[in-house]
Design a protein around this motif. Structure first.
Motif, short mmCIF file in Angstrom:
data_model
loop_
_atom_site.label_atom_id
_atom_site.label_comp_id
_atom_site.label_asym_id
_atom_site.label_seq_id
_atom_site.Cartn_x
_atom_site.Cartn_y
_atom_site.Cartn_z
N TYR A 1 0.76 -1.28 0.13
CA TYR A 1 -0.04 -0.12 -0.08
C TYR A 1 0.79 1.16 -0.10
O TYR A 1 0.82 2.17 0.93
CB TYR A 1 -1.07 -0.07 1.03
N THR A 2 1.63 1.34 -0.83
CA THR A 2 2.97 2.56 -1.14
C THR A 2 2.22 3.72 -1.12
O THR A 2 1.34 4.13 -1.77
CB THR A 2 3.74 2.46 -2.27
N ILE A 3 2.96 4.53 -0.10
CA ILE A 3 2.44 6.17 -0.20
C ILE A 3 3.64 6.80 -0.49
O ILE A 3 4.81 6.54 0.00
CB ILE A 3 1.99 6.42 1.15
N VAL A 4 3.80 7.79 -1.71
CA VAL A 4 4.70 8.47 -1.95
C VAL A 4 4.53 10.19 -1.13
O VAL A 4 3.47 10.78 -1.33
CB VAL A 4 4.79 8.67 -3.58
N SER A 5 5.55 10.51 -0.45
CA SER A 5 5.59 11.75 0.06
C SER A 5 6.69 12.58 -0.71
O SER A 5 8.02 12.46 -0.74
CB SER A 5 5.97 11.71 1.60
N ALA A 6 5.92 13.74 -1.39
CA ALA A 6 6.80 14.63 -2.19
C ALA A 6 7.20 15.80 -1.36
O ALA A 6 6.24 16.50 -1.04
CB ALA A 6 6.22 14.96 -3.68
#
Length: 229
Positions: A16-21
């Motif tokens: 359940y990957t989350i990307v934090s930019a």
């Protein structure tokens, strides 16, 4: 070489990957509609067509299966964060482009930095036979491209002339240098008994991105159970 100037991190991977930019003032990132999770106080959001002009966006939406609109987030102060995830349960990875192109399968585009443009591309008859439609998305330019999968992502490097045969539903993206050909596993009998149907053979050099699950097959099983109840 790290082409991207933007700082980002992956969490909750690979299921359940989350990307934090992490954006400083003036930095921007474009995210597929429905993929944004949250953004900081000093971030402005602009909704726009997914391509240059509404008609072009309609074309891309119909042909490549992507959404008609996207959201671009711009930081108005340093130290801001935009979080996003793929709409399907699975992984997200970044692909660094340096004046290059990557072909992205329908539904696998998630986000991109400024400097990357997207447009629909034709796969010809082979793409139709592969069961994934005639068109997919071509992402070109310089910067970071984010692609998502249903399940985990497997990155496969192919040497010049090296071949890899993949079930059509497990392809996510591939470099423009990679050739592909869609075909049946064998004769009609083998196709029916093996349960594989059409496959895609990729020929290097370049990188091919695969997903561990087939979303279309998953939806087909759900619809089959609904129809039998």
């Amino acid at each position: 070489m790290d082409i991207s100037q933007m700082k980002y991190e992956f969490t909750h991977d690979p299921s359940y990957t989350i990307v934090s930019a992490n954006l400083d003032s003036g930095e921007r990132i474009t995210v597929e509609a429905g993929s944004m999770m949250s953004y900081s106080e000093h971030v402005e959001m602009e909704t726009h067509s997914s391509s240059d002009g509404l008609l072009s966006s309609v074309k891309n939406s119909v042909l490549s299966g992507e959404t008609l609109f996207r959201n671009t987030f711009t930081a108005t102060a340093n130290g801001q964060t935009v979080r996003f995830a793929h709409t399907q349960p699975g992984d997200v990875t970044g692909v660094s482009l340096d004046s290059e192109s990557v072909y992205v399968q329908s539904g696998s585009y998630v986000a991109n930095e400024t400097g990357i443009s997207t447009d629909s591309a034709s796969g010809g008859l082979d793409s139709i036979l592969g069961g994934k439609g005639l068109f997919f998305l071509e992402a070109s330019g310089t910067g970071e491209l984010f692609i998502g999968s249903y399940g985990g992502i497997l990155e496969q490097e192919l040497e010049p002339g090296e071949r890899l045969t993949v079930d059509a539903g497990h392809s996510v993206a591939w470099d423009e240098s990679v050739e592909f050909n869609a075909h049946r596993v064998g004769g009609l009998k083998k196709t029916m008994l093996s349960g594989e149907g059409y496959v895609v053979t990729f020929t290097g050099p370049g990188t091919v991105y695969l997903q561990t699950r087939d979303y279309d097959t998953f939806l087909g099983e759900i619809m089959s159970r609904i129809n039998t109840n």
